[in-house]
Structures are given as C-alpha cells and as structure tokens.
Scaffold this active site. Structure first.
Site, short mmCIF file in Angstrom:
data_model
loop_
_atom_site.label_atom_id
_atom_site.label_comp_id
_atom_site.label_asym_id
_atom_site.label_seq_id
_atom_site.Cartn_x
_atom_site.Cartn_y
_atom_site.Cartn_z
N ASP A 1 5.30 8.37 2.80
CA ASP A 1 5.89 7.14 2.24
C ASP A 1 5.01 6.60 1.12
O ASP A 1 4.73 5.41 1.04
CB ASP A 1 6.03 6.11 3.37
CG ASP A 1 6.98 4.97 2.96
OD1 ASP A 1 7.66 5.10 1.93
OD2 ASP A 1 7.05 3.97 3.68
N ILE B 1 -0.72 -14.06 4.60
CA ILE B 1 -0.53 -13.50 3.25
C ILE B 1 0.67 -12.59 3.17
O ILE B 1 1.05 -12.15 2.10
CB ILE B 1 -1.78 -12.73 2.78
CG1 ILE B 1 -2.22 -11.72 3.84
CG2 ILE B 1 -2.90 -13.65 2.40
CD1 ILE B 1 -3.24 -10.73 3.33
P1 AMP Z 1 2.18 -4.03 5.79
O1 AMP Z 1 2.64 -4.33 7.16
O2 AMP Z 1 0.97 -3.17 5.77
O3 AMP Z 1 3.28 -3.55 4.89
O4 AMP Z 1 1.70 -5.46 5.18
C1 AMP Z 1 2.59 -6.46 4.77
C2 AMP Z 1 2.04 -7.18 3.54
O5 AMP Z 1 0.80 -7.78 3.84
C3 AMP Z 1 1.75 -6.22 2.38
O6 AMP Z 1 2.85 -6.02 1.56
C4 AMP Z 1 0.65 -6.96 1.62
O7 AMP Z 1 1.20 -7.91 0.73
C5 AMP Z 1 -0.09 -7.68 2.74
N1 AMP Z 1 -1.26 -6.91 3.16
C6 AMP Z 1 -1.32 -5.95 4.11
N2 AMP Z 1 -2.58 -5.46 4.23
C7 AMP Z 1 -3.32 -6.12 3.31
C8 AMP Z 1 -4.71 -6.06 2.93
N3 AMP Z 1 -5.56 -5.21 3.50
N4 AMP Z 1 -5.14 -6.89 1.96
C9 AMP Z 1 -4.26 -7.74 1.36
N5 AMP Z 1 -2.96 -7.83 1.67
C10 AMP Z 1 -2.48 -7.04 2.64
#
Ligand code: AMP
Length: 948
Positions: free
Chosen positions: A715, A596
């Site tokens: 952030d 995702i």
């Molecule tokens: P991050 O590394 O936390 O920035 O995650 C990258 C991307 O994954 C985010 O921008 C979201 O689109 C998706 N993502 C991360 N954590 C979640 C979650 N708990 N539920 C749904 N999408 C997530």
C-alpha cells in the site's frame, strides 16, 4: 503580684470600704500584697478592683492564675442571705497604659470564680491558709494591652496573688533546622506555622516547617536540612568529616572513607585528592577510585594490500583501573621518492571504522598513495589520559610501504620482513569443542574453550555458520573477542553448522570441526513453513534491470547478515510477537498533548515520551478505542510487530507499545509535517526539484531496506508516507489487514475478494494478487508522480474500472508539469507491464543519487513548462564536512549510507547517538549546517531561475 516590690496601688471602687490592700507575710515570711474584702453582712455589695495596665507583648491568648482564700458563709456568725462565696473576673483591652477611669460596662466578663476550698477560720496567724488556685484564659488580640478587674458582690475574700502569662513553643532543633521560641495562637485550637532555618554547615533539603500548638507543644516537623558537603550529622549539628574521609554531596549520609588511591589530609573534605601518579577524569564521581592512563597498545601488526593497510593490535597490558580505553591513529606519510617530500596528512585517506575514539582494535586504512612509506602510530587513551598531564597517550607504531594500486604481489621489504616474522610464528590450534548454552526459536548462544595450543595472545575468534541444508553455499561470519557468542536472527527448527577458529598475531588457526545445533520449534512449528514461503522474491531473467542480481534471493543468501522480516501472523500468540519486536513502555512516561489524526482503530495523538536516561522526544500515539474484538487487537498490534523489526532512517521508527494497561497504544516517532500527500498539496509549487528528488530518494531508500528484508508493503502511496520537520520522508502504515481494509482508496475488484488501492497497484497484483517487491516498485512510480505533481490524484477523476482498462491498454500517466524528463522516464520504467522489467529499489536509489549529484540532468524538457533549473557545483559530503571542520565523521556517515547532502537531512540526534557521533556540539553543528547548506543550494537555484 508576688514579685512586685512595694504596694500595688490598684484602683478600687468604692475607694473606701470595698477592696483594701493588705500586706501580710507568706509562709516563708516574705511580705506579700493581698487585696481583701469581707462585707458579708451588708446587702447589695458591688466592689471593684482593677489591676494596672498589662502589656500584651505579642501574646494572643493570656492565662490568668488567681490564688485566693474564701470564707465559708456558714462559718460566719450572724450572716444573713447577703453572704456570697464567689467573685467575678473581668478584662478590658486598651492601648492606654494609664486609664484613670473605666466604666464598669466596658469590662467583659471572663468568668465567675468559686473556691474549691474555703476555710472556716479567719485566723491567718496560724499559717493554715487554705489557698485556692484558679486559672482562666482569655483572647486578647485587639489592643496593645489590657486591664483585669475583680468584682466582689458580698463575699469574704483575700486575693493572695495574680499571675498573668502566655504560652510559647520553646526554641528547638529538628531535622537540622532551628525553630525559634514561638508564641502560641489566639484560639485554643489554632496552630502557628513556623519556618525553621538550617543549622550551621547545612543546606535545605525541603523547606523545614513545624506547627506550634496552642498548648505550647511542637507538632511533627516537615522537611529539614542536610549537612553540607564535607560535613555529617552528629547530635543535631553538622560536624566536619575527619581526615581520610569525605562527603561530596549534601545528604543525610555520613562521611565516606576515601576511595582507593586517594586521600584527604584536612577535616571537611568534599572530595579526596588522588595519590600522586593517579588521576580522576572530570566525569568520574568522587566515589570512584583514582586511576591511571593505559599503557601502550601491544602487538601492533599491519598487512598491506595494494594501497590499503589493515592494522590490528592487542589491548594495553595495564588499563589503569578503567574500562574506557579508546584508540586513535596518527599517520605520517613520506613519499618513497628521492625528494623525501612529506605529504600532507590524511586529506584523502579513509580510516574504517574511524581514526579516533576507536573502541575496537582493528582499523582498515585505505585510499593511501601507492609506493609511499607510511608510519602509523596507535595511541591508547582513557578518561584520565588528559588529566594525567602527559597529554600524549601511550603508543606503538608501525611503518609500511604501499604497493601499486591494482598490483597484487608487490610487497615492500618492511612487509616481507613482517611476513617472515609472522610465518616464523605458528598459528593457534583449532578450537576443540563448542557448546550451545542457550537455544531459542531464533537464536543460539554458544561457548567454547581456548585452543589447546594458542601459540600467543588470542586477538579474536571467528565463528562461521550456515544452515545445514544449504551446506557452505551461503554462510555468515561473526567475530568476537570473548569465548562465546549469541547468534540471532536464525530460522526456527533449523539445524545450523558452526565452526570456530582463533586468531593471534601469527594469523588465523584452522577452523574447528563442524558442530551442529538446531533452533527450537517454539509452539509455532507448523506455521513456520508458511513464513518461509512468504519471503520468496520473484526474479525473472532478461530484464533491462534484472542484470544485477543484488535483489535476488540467491544473492540474499550469499550476503551474510541480511535480516529477514518475520510475519507476526505466524505467531499463534500475538502477544509473543509484540514482545519479541516491540518494547513495552510504561504509560507514566507518556504525556499526550493533542489529537492529530484519525486512524482505523482510534485517535492518533501527538505527545512527549520520556524514557529514563534518555532525552525527551516528541512522539505520535495511536490508541485502540474501547470495545475492540480479539481480531482488532491483533490487527492493531500487528502494525507494531512489523514496524518493530525495522531500523532505518526512512522507515517510521517504533518507540514502543503499551499493552499492559488500557487503552493499548503504539508509540512512534513524531513526524511534524504529517502525511506527504496533504503536505505537498499545502505547499504546491514551493519546492525545488532537488528537494522533491530528495524526498523521493528517502522513500526509495526506505523501500530498498524493506525489500532487502523481503517485506512487501502493498500500500505504498503518498498518503502513507510521513514527513518530518527536516523534510525527511518515512514509509509508514504497516498493518497487514489494514492494507486491504483500512485504506479509503482500497476498492473491491471484480476478480478478487479483497480490497485493493487500484490506482497505486500493479496490474498483476490487481488481477491475481501477485504482491511482490516489483509491485511495490509500480506503486513507487505512482508516488513519484504524486510527489512531482504536488499531491495530484493519480488518473484524476477517472473511475477505477477505467483506470484498470487504460493500464491494460498500455496507457500510462503523463509527466506532471515541470517534470524533468529523467524522472518521468523512471516512472515509466516502474510501470513496465512485465514486473521483471521494472527497476529494483536499489537501482532506483542509485539513479536518484546520480540525479542529485548532477542537478543539471534535472532540466524539464519536452512538452513540460519550465521553471528553469540550472546546475550548481556539486558539493560532496566530504568537502562539506571539511568545510565545517568535522571531516572525522566522513567514514562513519559514509558507512551508514549518508552519501549525499540531501540524505544528511535525515540526520537526527538519535541517529547520531546510534552512529557514535556523541559530542552534543558536533551533533548541533551537523544538523544546523546541513540544513543551511541545502537551503543555500536551494536559494542559489531559485535566484538563478531563467525562463527557457
Ligand atoms: P494512520 O492510522 O497511520 O493512517 O494515521 C492517521 C493519521 O495520523 C495520518 O494520516 C497522519 O496524519 C497522522 N499520523 C500518524 N502517525 C503519525 C506520526 N508518526 N507523526 C505524525 N502524524 C502521524
């Protein structure tokens, strides 16, 4: 042929001078038919003898056993080379049972048969026949039956008997399944799969199967059956359990003896009936003893304080053999006026922690009417109170009269009397010694003895403790029913002072003398001081928002039980931090479904997590891509170590981590709508202002929680907020280094060495890296702007240097289109140059709650275009709960901070489990109707839009 009565009359060719049917007497003097031929002196013999039609009867491979005698050519005087010592066996498959003529060429040869024994004497009269027995097998699968033929080419033979048979695996019972008599397969290596059927009074455990081998032997059985409830296996059959025994499930177990207080009178019982006066709850397993309802609660005492009453009682003397005692309260009110008017019960009264299903024996009843006489009845129930038929639980009651609200010293006669009674009792003596039985870096387990003179039943103990350095300026209180307590959340290497006192119906006794214990250093003592330093909260006087002290450090120390965030980087061993704050998940319980997103360390996937004993949930799975360095591993896991310390409906929840196998994974709750900035851009202009404010409220609530824990996010931006399917917003992205390295918005400034997301960051944090909760508040103001403008980029396409300059010159972002003026004012407050002038998260939260309660204040004014908001009648959580018949959860929800309908959108099944709202139908009603309610409010608003 031995059993055939009369002559065989097989077809012989030639009909004369070839095979001849000869009746002889066998060794037991029974006449048998034989066929003989002995044309050894004439050359070119070709004598055929054909049997009658033999039905196949389902067989696929038949065996032909031929018994015969054969003369040794050498023993025959005057024979020439024409004499033979073999004959040939043939077969021919056919559906015709009376074929008169079959061509020789239609027969298929089975074998040439020779004798093992031959004899030299023709004399059969002396009964010394040397009999040969030969068996041949042949596959017969194409027709209903077949013929056999014997070809003689010049031997001297007597066929004494021909026996044709097939093989079966005989009927048998294995693993309580019956397998029928089964004909073997066509080939010598073939196995016939046979399905068994369960014997009487048994049920299939796993499909019973067995293979029948070509030799008529059964192979190993697979699967089988279990005896049905009420039956047990004996000698391959299922026999009924005898009286006094039972068996509840079909299993391979034997019958069990009836559990205590139960009996079975007839054979074959599946459950034992309870003795009279004993009961079993619907959820009790049949193996459990029958139990009784509890006796009444004891020693109910009440203390009136103005219009509140504290009720406390001791557990029932008899618990009836169960551990699920719960209490409920009934209240009868009678106005203390001459009219003796009975008031309707409970509409405004608050019971804390609740009115029913109580596990504790203390309730505070508040919001009572002044000068009113109340009777409180405390019922004790357990799992069999209902089944016992008595319905009404055992109860005790107490009557009190409330005072004037605000009036301190007025007590009714009832209370005076009870005080007199109380005073006449003496309180327990002090606890004389406290022992530390377990000490760690962050916790102490203490235990103590009952006071020498308890002077009554001890209802609970109160433990007061504080850091020795702090003296009693800031202390925490814990209460416990047992003589021990685990005190957690302590600072390492710190001396704490403990006092314990006991309470009986007569009240609290004296505190014990002080006992001092120190937490451990672990191996991180040196780092610890740096951890302490990082939790300082900066407070400045004379701020418009700084009048309330609630976020100050001083306040935090006075506020018992505030949990403080621990920086995982103060642990030398990152694995220790991760195991302290995150649960290890077995990788087999994770089911990954799709990718995702992309994170700094690798892919982010969605999937499902099934932990034993819990319902399956959707999760997001972040993994650490292969080939990582030690630092990357540490940074990756630091996010989980931080997240694992938080527990709040607006903070992304950590389900656990996988560190014991590769790839390393961080598992969090799944947020269906992804990150807030992208979500808003996708739904530009589609939400009501109430919905937008609801989102902002959620973020503020999560940030208040973080700031209470002294965690500075650094952030905060819409891209780091995730949104679930109920539009609940949760703060995420807690990696430490990530704040500075991973965020694409982070840029190097000229003044500091590290990257900073300029547009979201307060000037003092950009200039001299002063990151505080107040700088998070600045970022929050930017998030407000992002939300109201549906994901617009702050400061649009200005470059970072121009943004810094504009801010320094006093420039601030203008109100987005349609922005209610109050919201823009709140943004401007968050962007005060002096950080002490900015509001705290708790003030922001209060403000947003007020706006939600009074949607009329959300009119866009000034230069903004209007979408035309109108007021909707305020529908309080309490009224709404009443309307759906679940008023009972009012206190629980209020205590957990659900004070507005929008905040209730955050309710999940897990959250309700945690709050003790466990009835599934209630959970469903709550979730469905809050969505319905908010939706209808929105529709109401949209329909009432008027251009201004
Ligand atoms: P991050 O590394 O936390 O920035 O995650 C990258 C991307 O994954 C985010 O921008 C979201 O689109 C998706 N993502 C991360 N954590 C979640 C979650 N708990 N539920 C749904 N999408 C997530």
């Amino acid at each position: 042929t031995r059993t055939v009565p009369g002559e065989l009359k097989w077809a012989a060719s030639p009909s004369e001078g070839g095979w001849e049917e000869v009746s002889i007497m066998d060794e037991k003097n029974i006449p048998i038919r034989t066929y003989q031929v002995c044309n050894v002196l004439e050359p070119n013999q070709n004598n055929w003898l054909r049997t009658d039609w033999i039905p196949r009867s389902g067989a696929q491979r038949v065996y032909v056993e031929v018994k015969f005698t054969l003369r040794d050519c050498n023993s025959l005087p005057g024979v020439t080379g024409t004499c033979k010592e073999t004959f040939n066996l043939y077969y021919h498959e056919s559906n015709e049972d009376r074929e008169s003529y079959i061509k020789e060429s239609s027969f298929i040869k089975v074998d040439t048969v020779a004798a093992d024994e031959s004899f030299t004497q023709v004399d059969v009269g002396d009964r010394i026949m040397k009999l040969n027995t030969e068996v041949r097998d042949v596959k017969v699968t194409t027709r209903k039956g077949f013929y056999l033929a014997f070809q003689d080419v010049g031997a001297c033979i007597a066929l004494v008997s021909v026996r044709v048979f097939y093989k079966t695996c005989p009927l048998t019972i294995r693993n309580l399944a019956t397998f029928p008599d089964t004909i073997t397969g066509a080939d010598t290596s073939s196995l016939v799969e046979v399905r068994g059927s369960c014997v009487n009074q048994s049920e299939e455990r796993e499909e019973p199967k067995m293979y029948c081998g070509a030799d008529g032997e059964w192979l190993v059985p697979i699967g089988g059956c279990f005896c049905s409830p009420g039956y047990e296996e004996k000698g391959g059959a299922c026999k009924a359990c005898s009286a006094g025994f039972y068996k509840a499930k079909s299993s391979d177990a034997g019958c069990f003896k009836c559990p205590p207080h139960s009996h079975s009178v007839r054979d074959g019982a599946t459950v034992c009936d309870c003795h009279s006066g004993f009961f079993r709850a619907d959820s009790d397993p049949p193996s459990m003893a029958c139990t009784q309802p509890p006796s009444a609660p004891q020693q109910l005492i009440s203390v009136v304080n103005e219009t509140s009453v504290v009720l406390e009682w001791a557990p029932p003397r008899r618990l009836g053999g169960r551990s699920d005692t719960s209490y409920s309260l009934d209240m009868v009110a009678r106005r203390c006026s001459q009219t003796k008017l009975c008031l309707p019960c409970g509409s405004d009264v608050l019971f804390s922690p609740g009115q029913t299903g109580l596990k504790t024996s203390r309730v505070v009843v508040s919001e009572l009417r002044a000068h009113t006489h109340y009777t409180f009845i405390v019922h004790a129930r357990n799992g069999v109170s209902q089944a016992s038929g008595a319905g009404a639980a055992q109860s005790v009651s107490v009557s009190v009269t409330t005072n004037q609200a605000g009036e301190k010293c007025f007590y009714t006669i009832v209370i005076l009397l009870s005080l007199i009674v109380c005073l006449s009792l003496s309180a327990p003596s002090p606890v004389s010694s406290i022992l530390a039985i377990d000490v760690t870096r962050h916790s102490l387990s203490l235990s103590w003895q009952q006071p020498d003179r308890p002077n009554g039943v001890i209802l609970e103990y109160e433990v007061k403790f504080y850091e020795k350095d702090q003296k009693e300026r800031s202390y925490r209180i814990m209460r416990t029913f047992s003589r021990s307590v685990d005190v957690t959340g302590l600072n390492p290497l710190t001396v704490y002072v403990f006092h314990v006192r006991a309470r009986t119906a007569a009240g609290y006794g004296e505190f014990s003398a002080p006992f001092e214990f120190s937490t451990n250093s672990g191996i991180h003592a040196v780092k610890f001081s740096s951890c302490r330093a990082c939790i300082k909260v900066y407070v400045q006087k004379r701020s418009k928002y700084s009048k309330t002290k609630q976020d100050s450090e001083e306040e935090k120390h006075l506020n018992p039980g505030v949990k403080i965030y621990v920086d995982p980087f103060t642990y030398e061993d990152p694995d220790q931090a991760i195991h302290e704050f995150a649960k290890e998940i077995d990788v087999s319980s994770i089911h990954i479904e799709k990718v995702i997103g992309m994170g700094e360390f690798g892919e982010v996937c969605s999937g499902r997590l099934r932990v034993q004993g819990k319902r399956e949930i959707y999760v997001a799975i972040k993994s650490l891509k292969a080939g990582y360095s030690d630092k990357q591993r540490r940074d990756f896991l630091s996010e989980a170590s931080i997240m694992g310390q938080f527990d709040h409906p607006n903070i992304i929840r950590l389900e656990g981590v996988v560190t014991r196998c590769k790839p390393l994974m961080i598992i969090t709750e799944y947020m269906e709508n992804g990150s807030l900035d992208a979500f808003l851009r996708k739904h530009d202009g589609q939400f009501t202002v109430i919905q937008l404010v609801g989102m902002l409220r959620g973020i503020a609530s999560g940030m208040k929680y973080l700031s209470d824990m002294s965690y500075v996010h650094r952030d905060l931006a819409a891209r780091n907020i995730l949104v679930n399917s109920n539009l609940v917003c949760k703060v995420s992205d807690f990696g430490l280094s990530r704040v500075l390295e991973d965020d694409p918005e982070a840029a190097y400034t000229t003044r500091v060495r590290r990257k900073i997301p300029i547009r979201w960051t307060a000037p003092e944090a950009i200039t001299y890296r002063k990151f505080t909760t107040a700088s998070d508040v600045w970022s929050y103001g930017i998030v407000m702007w992002e939300v109201v403008s549906y994901g617009e980029r702050p400061y649009w396409d200005m470059n970072n240097q121009d943004v810094i300059k504009a801010i320094e010159e006093g420039y601030r972002l203008p109100a987005p289109m349609d922005c209610p003026v109050v919201l823009h004012q709140l943004m401007l407050d968050c962007w005060e140059r002096e950080r002490a002038e900015r509001p705290t998260f708790s003030q922001i939260l209060n403000m947003l709650d007020k706006l939600i309660r009074n949607p009329g204040t959300l009119h866009p004014q000034g230069p903004c275009w209007s979408r035309g908001w109108v007021c909707v009648p305020e529908w309080s959580v309490c009224e709404w709960l009443q309307s759906i018949g679940l008023e009972r959860y009012r206190d629980t929800l209020a205590a957990a901070g659900y004070t507005s309908l929008d905040s209730l959108l955050a309710l999940t099944h897990q959250e309700m489990d945690r709050l003790g709202i466990i009835t599934p139908s209630h959970q469903n009603i709550l979730i469905a109707s809050v969505q319905q309610e908010v939706l209808s409010q929105m529709q109401h608003m949209q329909h009432s839009m008027v251009p201004v």
